[in-house]
Design an enzyme around this catalytic site. Structure first.
Site, PDB file in Angstrom:
ATOM      1  N   GLY A 107      31.298  30.795  32.248  1.00 41.91           N
ATOM      2  CA  GLY A 107      31.145  30.344  30.856  1.00 41.91           C
ATOM      3  C   GLY A 107      30.083  31.108  30.079  1.00 41.91           C
ATOM      4  O   GLY A 107      29.925  30.910  28.879  1.00 41.91           O
TER       5      GLY A 107
ATOM      6  N   ASP B 247      37.025  25.999  63.536  1.00 45.64           N
ATOM      7  CA  ASP B 247      36.250  27.214  63.204  1.00 45.64           C
ATOM      8  C   ASP B 247      36.710  27.843  61.889  1.00 45.64           C
ATOM      9  O   ASP B 247      36.302  28.950  61.555  1.00 45.64           O
ATOM     10  CB  ASP B 247      36.361  28.229  64.352  1.00 45.64           C
ATOM     11  CG  ASP B 247      37.788  28.715  64.550  1.00 45.64           C
ATOM     12  OD1 ASP B 247      38.702  28.200  63.844  1.00 45.64           O
ATOM     13  OD2 ASP B 247      38.020  29.594  65.395  1.00 45.64           O
TER      14      ASP B 247
ATOM     15  N   SER C   9      34.937  31.868  33.513  1.00 51.73           N
ATOM     16  CA  SER C   9      34.451  31.738  34.885  1.00 51.73           C
ATOM     17  C   SER C   9      33.146  30.934  34.856  1.00 51.73           C
ATOM     18  O   SER C   9      33.176  29.708  34.896  1.00 51.73           O
ATOM     19  CB  SER C   9      34.288  33.129  35.493  1.00 51.73           C
ATOM     20  OG  SER C   9      33.847  33.021  36.822  1.00 51.73           O
TER      21      SER C   9
ATOM     22  N   ASP D 241      34.961  39.584  23.679  1.00 55.09           N
ATOM     23  CA  ASP D 241      34.680  40.967  24.090  1.00 55.09           C
ATOM     24  C   ASP D 241      35.916  41.816  23.793  1.00 55.09           C
ATOM     25  O   ASP D 241      36.983  41.279  23.520  1.00 55.09           O
ATOM     26  CB  ASP D 241      34.286  41.067  25.574  1.00 55.09           C
ATOM     27  CG  ASP D 241      35.332  40.487  26.506  1.00 55.09           C
ATOM     28  OD1 ASP D 241      36.522  40.396  26.131  1.00 55.09           O
ATOM     29  OD2 ASP D 241      34.970  40.116  27.641  1.00 55.09           O
TER      30      ASP D 241
ATOM     31  N   GLU E 176      39.802  28.837  61.029  1.00 58.28           N
ATOM     32  CA  GLU E 176      41.058  29.608  61.043  1.00 58.28           C
ATOM     33  C   GLU E 176      42.161  28.756  60.418  1.00 58.28           C
ATOM     34  O   GLU E 176      42.148  27.532  60.511  1.00 58.28           O
ATOM     35  CB  GLU E 176      41.449  29.951  62.493  1.00 58.28           C
ATOM     36  CG  GLU E 176      40.637  31.079  63.083  1.00 58.28           C
ATOM     37  CD  GLU E 176      41.104  31.458  64.487  1.00 58.28           C
ATOM     38  OE1 GLU E 176      42.060  30.848  65.002  1.00 58.28           O
ATOM     39  OE2 GLU E 176      40.489  32.366  65.074  1.00 58.28           O
TER      40      GLU E 176
ATOM     41  N   THR F  11      29.896  34.173  29.002  1.00 59.74           N
ATOM     42  CA  THR F  11      30.416  34.985  27.891  1.00 59.74           C
ATOM     43  C   THR F  11      30.579  34.113  26.650  1.00 59.74           C
ATOM     44  O   THR F  11      30.094  34.438  25.562  1.00 59.74           O
ATOM     45  CB  THR F  11      31.785  35.599  28.283  1.00 59.74           C
ATOM     46  OG1 THR F  11      31.580  36.455  29.408  1.00 59.74           O
ATOM     47  CG2 THR F  11      32.403  36.376  27.142  1.00 59.74           C
TER      48      THR F  11
ATOM     49  N   LYS G  28      30.604  42.894  23.910  1.00 65.65           N
ATOM     50  CA  LYS G  28      29.846  42.290  25.006  1.00 65.65           C
ATOM     51  C   LYS G  28      29.201  43.374  25.863  1.00 65.65           C
ATOM     52  O   LYS G  28      29.825  44.373  26.186  1.00 65.65           O
ATOM     53  CB  LYS G  28      30.807  41.457  25.872  1.00 65.65           C
ATOM     54  CG  LYS G  28      30.164  40.882  27.124  1.00 65.65           C
ATOM     55  CD  LYS G  28      31.017  39.759  27.733  1.00 65.65           C
ATOM     56  CE  LYS G  28      32.065  40.271  28.675  1.00 65.65           C
ATOM     57  NZ  LYS G  28      32.884  39.211  29.255  1.00 65.65           N
TER      58      LYS G  28
HETATM   59  C1  R5P Z   1      35.974  39.614  31.424  1.00 66.33           C
HETATM   60  O1  R5P Z   1      36.162  40.683  30.934  1.00 66.33           O
HETATM   61  C2  R5P Z   1      36.810  38.418  31.183  1.00 66.33           C
HETATM   62  O2  R5P Z   1      37.764  38.626  30.185  1.00 66.33           O
HETATM   63  C3  R5P Z   1      35.967  37.215  30.818  1.00 66.33           C
HETATM   64  O3  R5P Z   1      35.370  37.416  29.563  1.00 66.33           O
HETATM   65  C4  R5P Z   1      34.910  36.966  31.829  1.00 66.33           C
HETATM   66  O4  R5P Z   1      35.373  37.164  33.130  1.00 66.33           O
HETATM   67  C5  R5P Z   1      34.363  35.567  31.691  1.00 66.33           C
HETATM   68  O5  R5P Z   1      33.395  35.359  32.667  1.00 66.33           O
HETATM   69  P1  R5P Z   1      32.220  34.354  32.430  1.00 66.33           P
HETATM   70  O6  R5P Z   1      32.827  33.055  31.976  1.00 66.33           O
HETATM   71  O7  R5P Z   1      31.556  34.237  33.783  1.00 66.33           O
HETATM   72  O8  R5P Z   1      31.303  34.936  31.425  1.00 66.33           O
END
Ligand code: R5P
Length: 290
Positions: free
Chosen positions: A223, A34, A221, A167, A36, A225, A190
């Protein structure tokens, strides 16, 4: 001291133990049908300083539960002190109530970490509104940075770089590394509309003629950004584009998307992935020597 590799920390734990000449053991983690979790220490940890190495990726929430179980069990088994080494620590971006009714997730995570651990060591935590880890955790905390490793990699591998932070928060990585190398840099602006929709613009004049464009951020994450940032900068005629991040979370085919956009991606191995070319094992080992 004994180094314990948790389910998402084994890619670093044994090499940290080797460098420190300390015993290493893999935490035994199994799942019931399940889902756990059940875990077990396979070495005697009584009266020892136990270092749990756990990064947080893929199943972040499972990893958190596992870490709390491991910390509490270690204490129960007589550990003298329990330290969490988190090469990548999650939830740091959820440090405020952005919209009415939302959970401040980081607060709950920190409360539980405080309860079960004695010390936490994190590489390049995403500190934004909170200035230091001391504002987040009550237990002893230490922030490490991979900036010198990124700087060294660029110096050895990329000629004529110009560094761009996608950013304003990225100045802690982009600006710091650029200053170390002594090259030009710019920070973009950004605007985030959602988890997958951002707009990134450059409001500063910068000469990138015949330069190699290097983006630096703390994490990639989805990508989006960097994809947006690349789109904006490509028009300016850069020779080669390389994206650096400390944490290669790289979800939703981010790596493939960035490659398709013409970029080479380099990350550290806080999270194992195909682009992880920079090893943080020595950085962590040094922090445990002190
Ligand atoms: C946010 O402020 C972080 O520094 C990264 O710029 C952000 O988390 C990247 O996320 P993603 O790749 O989804 O755009």
């Amino acid at each position: 001291m004994i180094i314990i590799g948790c389910s998402h920390g084994n890619h670093l734990a044994s090499s940290i133990a080797n460098r420190l000449k300390k015993p290493y053991s893999k935490l035994e983690v199994t799942h019931f049908p399940d889902s756990e979790i059940k875990l077990k220490f396979n070495k005697n940890i009584k009266n020892k300083t136990v270092v749990l190495v756990q990064s947080f990726y893929q199943n972040i929430n499972d990893n958190i539960i596992e870490t709390l179980f491991a910390a509490e069990t270690a204490k129960d088994l007589g550990a003298k002190k329990v330290i969490l080494v988190a090469p990548y620590f999650p939830y740091l971006r959820q440090d405020k109530r952005f919209n009415k009714g939302e959970c401040i997730s980081l607060r709950t995570i920190a409360k539980n970490i405080d309860e079960d651990l004695d010390k936490i060591i994190i590489i390049d935590p995403h500190l934004h509104r909170e200035k230091t880890l001391k504002h987040i955790f009550k237990i002893s905390s230490k922030k490490l940075t991979a900036n010198p490793l990124v700087e060294k990699y660029i110096k050895n591998n990329i000629k004529n770089p110009v560094i761009i932070g996608p950013d304003w928060e990225s100045y802690k990585w982009a600006q710091k590394v650029a200053e170390g190398i002594g090259c030009d840099f710019a920070i973009m602006e950004k605007k985030r509309f959602s988890a997958r929709k951002v707009k990134v613009t450059l409001n500063k004049k910068i000469n990138i003629n015949s330069k190699n464009l290097v983006f630096i951020d703390d994490m990639i994450s989805t990508g989006h950004t960097l994809l947006e940032a690349i789109k904006g900068m490509k028009k300016l005629g850069a020779k080669k584009v390389t994206c650096f991040a400390v944490h290669g979370i790289l979800v939703e085919n981010a790596l493939q998307k960035l490659k398709k956009a013409g970029a080479t991606v380099i990350t550290t191995n806080t999270i194992p992935n195909k682009a992880a070319k920079i090893n943080v094992a020595e950085l962590i080992s040094n922090s445990l020597r002190k």
